[in-house]
Design a protein around this motif. Structure first.
Motif, PDB file in Angstrom:
ATOM      1  N   TYR A   1      37.564  31.137  38.460  1.00  0.00           N
ATOM      2  CA  TYR A   1      37.651  32.108  37.373  1.00  0.00           C
ATOM      3  C   TYR A   1      38.633  31.590  36.320  1.00  0.00           C
TER       4      TYR A   1
ATOM      5  N   THR B   1      40.905  32.633  34.235  1.00  0.00           N
ATOM      6  CA  THR B   1      42.320  33.019  34.169  1.00  0.00           C
ATOM      7  C   THR B   1      42.989  33.062  35.540  1.00  0.00           C
TER       8      THR B   1
ATOM      9  N   THR C   1      44.571  36.554  40.466  1.00  0.00           N
ATOM     10  CA  THR C   1      44.162  37.006  39.133  1.00  0.00           C
ATOM     11  C   THR C   1      44.533  38.468  38.952  1.00  0.00           C
ATOM     12  N   ASP C   2      44.746  38.852  37.714  1.00  0.00           N
ATOM     13  CA  ASP C   2      44.990  40.253  37.407  1.00  0.00           C
ATOM     14  C   ASP C   2      43.701  40.989  37.050  1.00  0.00           C
ATOM     15  N   SER C   3      42.591  40.291  37.112  1.00  0.00           N
ATOM     16  CA  SER C   3      41.296  40.932  36.904  1.00  0.00           C
ATOM     17  C   SER C   3      40.981  41.788  38.122  1.00  0.00           C
ATOM     18  N   SER C   4      40.135  42.780  37.922  1.00  0.00           N
ATOM     19  CA  SER C   4      39.820  43.711  39.007  1.00  0.00           C
ATOM     20  C   SER C   4      38.915  43.069  40.057  1.00  0.00           C
TER      21      SER C   4
ATOM     22  N   ASP D   1      35.328  43.153  38.884  1.00  0.00           N
ATOM     23  CA  ASP D   1      35.028  42.106  37.904  1.00  0.00           C
ATOM     24  C   ASP D   1      34.854  40.754  38.592  1.00  0.00           C
ATOM     25  N   MET D   2      35.681  40.471  39.597  1.00  0.00           N
ATOM     26  CA  MET D   2      35.594  39.187  40.295  1.00  0.00           C
ATOM     27  C   MET D   2      34.305  39.085  41.107  1.00  0.00           C
TER      28      MET D   2
ATOM     29  N   TYR E   1      31.514  38.504  38.641  1.00  0.00           N
ATOM     30  CA  TYR E   1      31.601  37.148  38.103  1.00  0.00           C
ATOM     31  C   TYR E   1      30.994  36.138  39.081  1.00  0.00           C
TER      32      TYR E   1
ATOM     33  N   TYR F   1      49.508  39.795  42.017  1.00  0.00           N
ATOM     34  CA  TYR F   1      48.131  39.621  41.570  1.00  0.00           C
ATOM     35  C   TYR F   1      47.275  40.731  42.142  1.00  0.00           C
TER      36      TYR F   1
ATOM     37  N   THR G   1      44.014  40.764  42.479  1.00  0.00           N
ATOM     38  CA  THR G   1      42.901  40.265  43.276  1.00  0.00           C
ATOM     39  C   THR G   1      43.173  38.822  43.696  1.00  0.00           C
TER      40      THR G   1
END
Length: 158
Positions: free
Chosen positions: A51, A53, A73-76, A79-80, A83, A144, A146
């Motif tokens: 990913y 970021t 990652t700080d993405s949810s 979202d991961m 992706y 993080y 996730t």
């Protein structure tokens, strides 16, 4: 993969992720030298997308010529999962709801030569009010939302 092999794999993945998190959270220090922190791997060396970021955190020897690599990652979590579903063109499997854990097993698992099936595991570290996975990095502790665990196939010839 048979039901028994899948259960063993899921148990091992959970133990590995929980042990790594507990080691960092209990000591506030990076993992001991046995769990070396090499230079950040690339998509080419892993054989899996990373990913954009996501930050490389560490890697561990999984045995049988394999390593597993942790990225934060700080993405949810959602979202991961979306992706990796898109890029891997696989649905994957939600193996735990609490904390949410999703696995994409890619390629054939060979018990005689592999410790883990090659693939990507996504785990939500904000479950149950947690502030996230605590990683003691060079710049100080970071959290993080996730964690992405990537297990490439073993390197041939080992």
């Amino acid at each position: 993969m048979s039901g028994a092999a899948r259960t063993v794999t899921l148990t091992l993945v959970s133990v590995v992720l929980l042990t790594a998190a507990a080691r960092v959270q209990q000591t506030g220090q990076p993992a001991p030298p046995g769990a070396s922190v090499p230079a950040a791997p690339t998509e080419a060396t892993l054989g899996f997308p990373i990913y954009p970021t996501a930050r490389f955190l560490t890697s561990y020897d999984a045995g049988r010529g394999q390593r597993y690599f942790l990225f934060g990652t700080d993405s949810s979590f959602t979202d991961m999962v979306n992706y990796y579903r898109l890029l891997l063109d696989e649905r994957g499997d939600r193996v735990f709801d609490e904390p949410a854990t999703h696995i994409f097993e890619m390629g054939r698992f060979r018990e005689s030569t592999m410790a883990f099936p090659p693939g990507v595991t996504i785990k939500d570290y904000t479950w149950n009010g947690s502030e996230g996975y605590l990683h003691a990095g060079d710049a100080g502790p970071e959290r993080y939302r996730t964690i992405i665990q990537i297990v490439p196939a073993p390197v041939a010839g080992r």
